[in-house]
Structure formats: structure tokens, C-alpha cells
Design a protein around this motif. Sequence first.
Motif, mmCIF file in Angstrom:
data_model
loop_
_atom_site.group_PDB
_atom_site.id
_atom_site.type_symbol
_atom_site.label_atom_id
_atom_site.label_comp_id
_atom_site.label_asym_id
_atom_site.label_seq_id
_atom_site.Cartn_x
_atom_site.Cartn_y
_atom_site.Cartn_z
ATOM 1 N N PRO A 68 0.800 -1.228 0.000
ATOM 2 C CA PRO A 68 0.000 0.000 0.000
ATOM 3 C C PRO A 68 0.830 1.275 0.000
ATOM 4 O O PRO A 68 0.442 2.276 -0.607
ATOM 5 N N GLY A 69 1.989 1.243 0.645
ATOM 6 C CA GLY A 69 2.825 2.430 0.732
ATOM 7 C C GLY A 69 3.402 2.887 -0.591
ATOM 8 O O GLY A 69 3.896 4.007 -0.698
ATOM 9 N N GLU A 70 3.331 2.031 -1.588
ATOM 10 C CA GLU A 70 3.872 2.388 -2.902
ATOM 11 C C GLU A 70 2.845 3.090 -3.786
ATOM 12 O O GLU A 70 3.163 3.472 -4.911
ATOM 13 N N PHE A 71 1.630 3.256 -3.273
ATOM 14 C CA PHE A 71 0.567 3.922 -4.017
ATOM 15 C C PHE A 71 0.219 5.230 -3.323
ATOM 16 O O PHE A 71 0.207 5.310 -2.097
ATOM 17 N N ASP A 72 -0.066 6.270 -4.101
ATOM 18 C CA ASP A 72 -0.262 7.592 -3.501
ATOM 19 C C ASP A 72 -1.677 8.149 -3.626
ATOM 20 O O ASP A 72 -1.952 9.210 -3.088
ATOM 21 N N HIS A 73 -2.578 7.428 -4.289
ATOM 22 C CA HIS A 73 -3.965 7.865 -4.350
ATOM 23 C C HIS A 73 -4.869 6.657 -4.181
ATOM 24 O O HIS A 73 -4.588 5.590 -4.742
ATOM 25 N N TRP A 74 -5.958 6.872 -3.435
ATOM 26 C CA TRP A 74 -6.856 5.768 -3.094
ATOM 27 C C TRP A 74 -8.301 6.145 -3.302
ATOM 28 O O TRP A 74 -8.698 7.311 -3.111
ATOM 29 N N GLY A 75 -9.088 5.152 -3.686
ATOM 30 C CA GLY A 75 -10.528 5.336 -3.728
ATOM 31 C C GLY A 75 -11.130 5.172 -2.352
ATOM 32 O O GLY A 75 -10.429 4.863 -1.386
ATOM 33 N N GLN A 76 -12.430 5.355 -2.283
ATOM 34 C CA GLN A 76 -13.116 5.318 -0.988
ATOM 35 C C GLN A 76 -13.392 3.892 -0.516
ATOM 36 O O GLN A 76 -13.725 3.670 0.646
#
Length: 127
Positions: free
Chosen positions: A111-119
Motif C-alpha cells: 500500500p505504501g507504494e501507491f499515492d492515491h486511493w478510492g473510498q
Amino acid sequence: QVQLVESGGGLVQAGGSLRLSCAPSGRTFSNYFMGWFRQAPGKEREFVAGMNMRTGGTYYADSVKGRFTISRDNAKSTVYLQMNILKPEDTAVYYCAARTATVVWGVPRSPGEFDHWGQGTQVTVSS
């Protein structure tokens, strides 16, 4: 600012199918790495599937390989997760994620390698 809008979760019986959608708003995702993660109650968020939008390469967790398929529709700027042969252990909140930095080596899976997330969208598989 990248906003990810998810849809498609729900309740399904074991053996059934669902398709999740993720549409990044405000940006083109042609150079991103898009991922799907899930988090069950009391468990850590885990990688499910990913796609390098620049190369088209797809990657899967062993637990979903052969049952789930990540795909894209460039015209609609949408990423999909087709989930078949669903099992009760697939029950979780599913999240779409985007990594905007170029992937130079390897496959982003944490998860730390991604910078935008959906709800997040709930998927419940009944036995």
C-alpha cells in the motif's frame, strides 16, 4: 489531484461474479500503475491485482490468479476488476489505488507504494 471513484461492490453467493470499476477523475491514467487492494476485518490491506498502464502488464496475487482479471477501457478512462468464482474468503472492502510515479523496476504490491486511493467498496460473498 487524482480522485478515484469506485463502484460495483455488493453481495453475491459463492461461485458468483462481480465487476468493480475505478475511474480516475481529473487526470489521464496512461502513465500510472493502477492497483486493486482489499482489506478484511482485522486484517491488513493486501494487494489483489495491478496493471502497468504504460506497458499493459498485469499482475495478480496468488489467491486470485485464474479467477480475477484486471482490465482497462482507455476511452472511458476506467479500470475494472472482474471477479469470478468468488469465495467467502474474498469478502472484504476493495480499494482502487494509483501510483503516479513511474515504475522503474519490479511490481508495486504494498500500500505504501501507491499515492492515491478510492473510498472503497464492500464485497460480501455468502456461502
